[in-house]
Write an enzyme that holds these catalytic residues in place. Structure first.
Site, PDB file in Angstrom:
ATOM      1  N   LYS A 111      17.775 -41.606 -33.580  1.00  0.00           N
ATOM      2  CA  LYS A 111      17.849 -40.397 -32.764  1.00  0.00           C
ATOM      3  C   LYS A 111      16.730 -39.471 -33.213  1.00  0.00           C
ATOM      4  O   LYS A 111      16.650 -39.149 -34.398  1.00  0.00           O
ATOM      5  CB  LYS A 111      19.219 -39.741 -33.004  1.00  0.00           C
ATOM      6  CG  LYS A 111      19.783 -39.023 -31.814  1.00  0.00           C
ATOM      7  CD  LYS A 111      21.239 -38.699 -32.048  1.00  0.00           C
ATOM      8  CE  LYS A 111      21.753 -37.729 -31.034  1.00  0.00           C
ATOM      9  NZ  LYS A 111      23.167 -37.436 -31.259  1.00  0.00           N
ATOM     10  N   ASP A 123      11.095 -33.492 -25.584  1.00  0.00           N
ATOM     11  CA  ASP A 123      10.038 -33.994 -26.469  1.00  0.00           C
ATOM     12  C   ASP A 123      10.456 -35.263 -27.216  1.00  0.00           C
ATOM     13  O   ASP A 123       9.668 -35.825 -27.973  1.00  0.00           O
ATOM     14  CB  ASP A 123       9.616 -32.904 -27.466  1.00  0.00           C
ATOM     15  CG  ASP A 123      10.784 -32.430 -28.331  1.00  0.00           C
ATOM     16  OD1 ASP A 123      11.906 -32.982 -28.194  1.00  0.00           O
ATOM     17  OD2 ASP A 123      10.583 -31.515 -29.144  1.00  0.00           O
ATOM     18  N   GLY A 124      11.717 -35.691 -27.047  1.00  0.00           N
ATOM     19  CA  GLY A 124      12.165 -36.909 -27.707  1.00  0.00           C
ATOM     20  C   GLY A 124      12.405 -36.760 -29.206  1.00  0.00           C
ATOM     21  O   GLY A 124      12.622 -37.741 -29.908  1.00  0.00           O
ATOM     22  N   ARG A 181      28.518 -46.115 -22.401  1.00  0.00           N
ATOM     23  CA  ARG A 181      29.276 -44.897 -22.100  1.00  0.00           C
ATOM     24  C   ARG A 181      29.844 -44.960 -20.689  1.00  0.00           C
ATOM     25  O   ARG A 181      29.433 -45.817 -19.894  1.00  0.00           O
ATOM     26  CB  ARG A 181      28.335 -43.675 -22.139  1.00  0.00           C
ATOM     27  CG  ARG A 181      27.482 -43.582 -23.336  1.00  0.00           C
ATOM     28  CD  ARG A 181      26.028 -43.255 -22.982  1.00  0.00           C
ATOM     29  NE  ARG A 181      25.177 -43.477 -24.154  1.00  0.00           N
ATOM     30  CZ  ARG A 181      24.859 -42.520 -25.012  1.00  0.00           C
ATOM     31  NH1 ARG A 181      25.214 -41.286 -24.770  1.00  0.00           N
ATOM     32  NH2 ARG A 181      24.142 -42.791 -26.075  1.00  0.00           N
ATOM     33  N   ASP A 251      28.432 -38.802 -20.070  1.00  0.00           N
ATOM     34  CA  ASP A 251      27.443 -39.592 -20.823  1.00  0.00           C
ATOM     35  C   ASP A 251      27.668 -39.490 -22.322  1.00  0.00           C
ATOM     36  O   ASP A 251      27.023 -40.182 -23.100  1.00  0.00           O
ATOM     37  CB  ASP A 251      26.011 -39.139 -20.485  1.00  0.00           C
ATOM     38  CG  ASP A 251      25.833 -37.636 -20.625  1.00  0.00           C
ATOM     39  OD1 ASP A 251      26.598 -36.889 -20.003  1.00  0.00           O
ATOM     40  OD2 ASP A 251      24.934 -37.200 -21.361  1.00  0.00           O
ATOM     41  N   ASP A 261      27.911 -38.178 -30.432  1.00  0.00           N
ATOM     42  CA  ASP A 261      27.179 -36.956 -30.103  1.00  0.00           C
ATOM     43  C   ASP A 261      27.807 -35.697 -30.693  1.00  0.00           C
ATOM     44  O   ASP A 261      28.695 -35.087 -30.092  1.00  0.00           O
ATOM     45  CB  ASP A 261      27.010 -36.815 -28.587  1.00  0.00           C
ATOM     46  CG  ASP A 261      25.853 -37.659 -28.099  1.00  0.00           C
ATOM     47  OD1 ASP A 261      25.419 -38.526 -28.858  1.00  0.00           O
ATOM     48  OD2 ASP A 261      25.385 -37.450 -26.972  1.00  0.00           O
TER      49      ASP A 261
HETATM   50  P1  AMP Z   1      23.087 -34.649 -24.916  1.00  0.00           P
HETATM   51  O1  AMP Z   1      23.918 -33.725 -24.096  1.00  0.00           O
HETATM   52  O2  AMP Z   1      22.538 -34.046 -26.167  1.00  0.00           O
HETATM   53  O3  AMP Z   1      23.812 -35.909 -25.196  1.00  0.00           O
HETATM   54  O4  AMP Z   1      21.778 -35.023 -24.047  1.00  0.00           O
HETATM   55  C1  AMP Z   1      21.813 -35.204 -22.659  1.00  0.00           C
HETATM   56  C2  AMP Z   1      20.578 -35.903 -22.194  1.00  0.00           C
HETATM   57  O5  AMP Z   1      19.395 -35.191 -22.551  1.00  0.00           O
HETATM   58  C3  AMP Z   1      20.379 -37.297 -22.746  1.00  0.00           C
HETATM   59  O6  AMP Z   1      19.825 -38.092 -21.737  1.00  0.00           O
HETATM   60  C4  AMP Z   1      19.407 -37.087 -23.864  1.00  0.00           C
HETATM   61  O7  AMP Z   1      18.659 -38.254 -24.166  1.00  0.00           O
HETATM   62  C5  AMP Z   1      18.511 -36.017 -23.287  1.00  0.00           C
HETATM   63  N1  AMP Z   1      17.847 -35.236 -24.335  1.00  0.00           N
HETATM   64  C6  AMP Z   1      18.424 -34.352 -25.161  1.00  0.00           C
HETATM   65  N2  AMP Z   1      17.527 -33.822 -26.001  1.00  0.00           N
HETATM   66  C7  AMP Z   1      16.328 -34.377 -25.697  1.00  0.00           C
HETATM   67  C8  AMP Z   1      14.995 -34.239 -26.194  1.00  0.00           C
HETATM   68  N3  AMP Z   1      14.715 -33.403 -27.193  1.00  0.00           N
HETATM   69  N4  AMP Z   1      14.039 -34.991 -25.632  1.00  0.00           N
HETATM   70  C9  AMP Z   1      14.307 -35.834 -24.620  1.00  0.00           C
HETATM   71  N5  AMP Z   1      15.525 -36.001 -24.107  1.00  0.00           N
HETATM   72  C10 AMP Z   1      16.532 -35.285 -24.629  1.00  0.00           C
HETATM   73 MG    MG Z   2      24.455 -37.551 -25.358  1.00  0.00          MG
END
Ligand code: AMP
Ligand code: MG
Length: 491
Positions: A111, A123-124, A181, A251, A261
């Site tokens: 992650k 930004d990943g 999921r 998700d 998460d």
């Molecule tokens: P989460 O609610 O944190 O589970 O994220 C929801 C969605 O946003 C998922 O598809 C994650 O991969 C994407 N995501 C969250 N943070 C980032 C980030 N910094 N860069 C790219 N994708 C993100």
């Molecule tokens: Mg998530």
């Protein structure tokens, strides 16, 4: 040093479900934490995990020479009730699957390893704070017996990640029974054709629900029924221990029944049934007392995605979905009741237990004690007849006293001695919990390069039933006004 064998069976699924990706190279990567004891217990050699070779693999420095390629999973999701078709691993990566000595297969997932085709505008990346928060909470969940993904390692990347301000960048390596999921099925469902939903469902059966006969005509109904049961138990446990996930989007619900998460999650301190911590949860959708309803809501979305597999006839399929869904609440209530009764040291069941549940939560709502310590200190009432610890936790003593007399009557009817009950209460009720201010302090210091507070807190949380002098600071009751205690997704 034993190098583990990895493969990726997920790539046997239709290619619409993933995209091969590599971790961003982080030449200055350095481990900040390794979960050696858990790695050892699943048969992953800690000497290998901590090696330059492993770090090189996880930080994208060393090319993976095996005959498999890491991948980011595609998924959709209902976020706060609204459908997003294109989500997916935007900052995460399945780096390899690993089979432990008990034949359990784990997804090893990075992650914060860089952007993927699913990153949208993100930004990943991940901050050190977020990686360490996930570690504190997931280790605690494991210690209190709640099914969860777990951290194997955290390393700093040496990069800066901008969120509210500049943060240290880090990558978390987590292990999950599977990261399929509800949203993965929602995604498969909109990719009409090629039986993608069926292939995914059968893959999940073989991987995670192996007691279901893969040849059986009603296997998908059985699968759905078992998913419902695992969620009912999971949410029952969350709620009995005061856990608030904070972002139960579809998700973020893993079909393995593991908690995944740990973004804005928190544990309730002073009891407040509609407690919310997450700054983005303005309407309290994911409040403590709505989590069963929200799990059910997600499960109904899963049912919609699986509908064609239940029966060719739509009406019959809907009937099957409704029958299975209708089992969620009774099972959730059964688990929730059972866990709370055990926390109270009682073996009562049925109507008596239901009655005790409503009296207990009515009392908690008015006396407003610290939720964790309330259960823990009940044992002291039995051994020393000393109620002062318990009274000190409450904002209002009168409801506590009336409740205590009811509880004492039940205790008198138990078949075992009060000493034994007190012992049971201490064994099932942790004394430590990741309190908001403790977590914040640990993460703040870690962000400034000092991991001492994080490591000290983690030690208490990994063994949360044993009271120790070194953790005396961790026992306090939150202020009445928790207005400034807000958690953030940190994405
Ligand atoms: P989460 O609610 O944190 O589970 O994220 C929801 C969605 O946003 C998922 O598809 C994650 O991969 C994407 N995501 C969250 N943070 C980032 C980030 N910094 N860069 C790219 N994708 C993100
Ligand atoms: Mg998530």
């Amino acid at each position: 040093m034993n190098k583990p064998e990895f493969d990726i069976t997920y790539s046997q699924l239709p290619p619409q479900l993933y995209a091969h990706t590599k971790p961003d190279p982080a030449p200055n990567a350095a481990y900040v934490w390794l979960n050696n004891s858990w790695a050892r217990s699943i048969g992953l050699d800690p000497a290998w995990l901590g090696s330059d070779e492993a770090l090189g693999m996880f930080s994208g420095i060393q090319d993976i020479e095996e005959d498999y390629a890491p991948l980011a999973m595609a998924y959709s999701g209902h976020q706060f009730g609204h459908f997003s078709a294109q989500l997916g691993d935007g900052r995460a990566l399945l780096i390899g699957e690993f089979v432990d000595s008990d034949a359990t297969r784990y997804d090893l997932h990075l992650k914060g390893s860089g952007s993927t085709v699913y990153s949208r505008r993100g930004d990943g990346k991940s901050t050190l704070r977020a990686a360490l928060k996930e570690t504190l909470f997931s280790e605690y969940m494991a210690a209190i017996g709640i099914s969860t993904t777990r951290t194997l390692a955290v390393f700093e990347t040496g990069e800066t990640v901008i969120r509210d301000k500049a943060h240290k960048g880090a990558v978390l390596l987590r292990a999950a029974k599977s990261l399929i999921r509800v949203g993965t099925f929602e995604f498969a469902d909109i990719m009409k054709g090629a039986d993608i939903v069926e292939k995914l469902a059968d893959f999940l059966i073989v991987r995670e629900y192996a007691d279901i006969d893969i040849e059986a005509d009603d296997r998908h109904q059985q699968l759905f029924g078992q998913i419902v049961s695992r969620q009912a138990e999971l949410i029952g446990k969350w709620m009995s221990q005061g856990f608030i996930h904070g972002v139960m989007n579809s998700d973020n619900m893993a079909l393995s029944g593991e908690t995944i998460d740990f973004g804005p999650c928190a544990f309730m301190e002073r009891f407040k049934p509609n407690q919310v911590f997450s700054s983005i949860d303005q309407n309290g959708r994911y409040a403590w007392n709505r989590q069963a309803e929200m799990a059910m809501w997600n499960l109904s979305k899963l049912a919609e995605s699986l509908l064609d597999l239940f029966d060719e006839n739509q009406e019959a399929a809907i009937q099957i979905a409704e029958d299975e869904l209708s089992k969620f609440f009774p099972q959730f209530m059964m688990h929730f009741n059972q866990f709370v009764m055990r926390k109270l040291g009682l073996s009562i069941e049925g109507e008596q237990a239901e009655d005790m549940m409503s009296q207990t939560f009515a009392m908690l709502s008015t006396a407003k004690p610290d939720y964790t310590l309330f259960f823990r200190y009940l044992g002291d009432v039995l051994t020393g007849e000393d109620e002062s610890l318990l009274v000190a936790l409450c904002a209002d003593e009168q409801p506590l006293q009336s409740w205590l007399s009811v509880w004492r009557r039940h205790i008198e009817n138990e078949a075992i001695t009060t000493t034994e009950i007190a012992k049971n209460i201490q064994q099932i009720n942790p004394i430590y919990v990741p309190r908001f201010r403790l977590v914040e302090r640990a993460l703040e210091q870690a962000g400034n390069g000092d991991l001492a507070a994080f490591k000290h807190l983690l030690k208490a949380l990994q063994d949360p039933y044993i009271e120790a002098v070194e953790f005396a600071d961790y026992l306090f009751v939150a202020a009445d006004d928790d207005a400034d205690e807000q958690t953030f997704c940190e994405t």
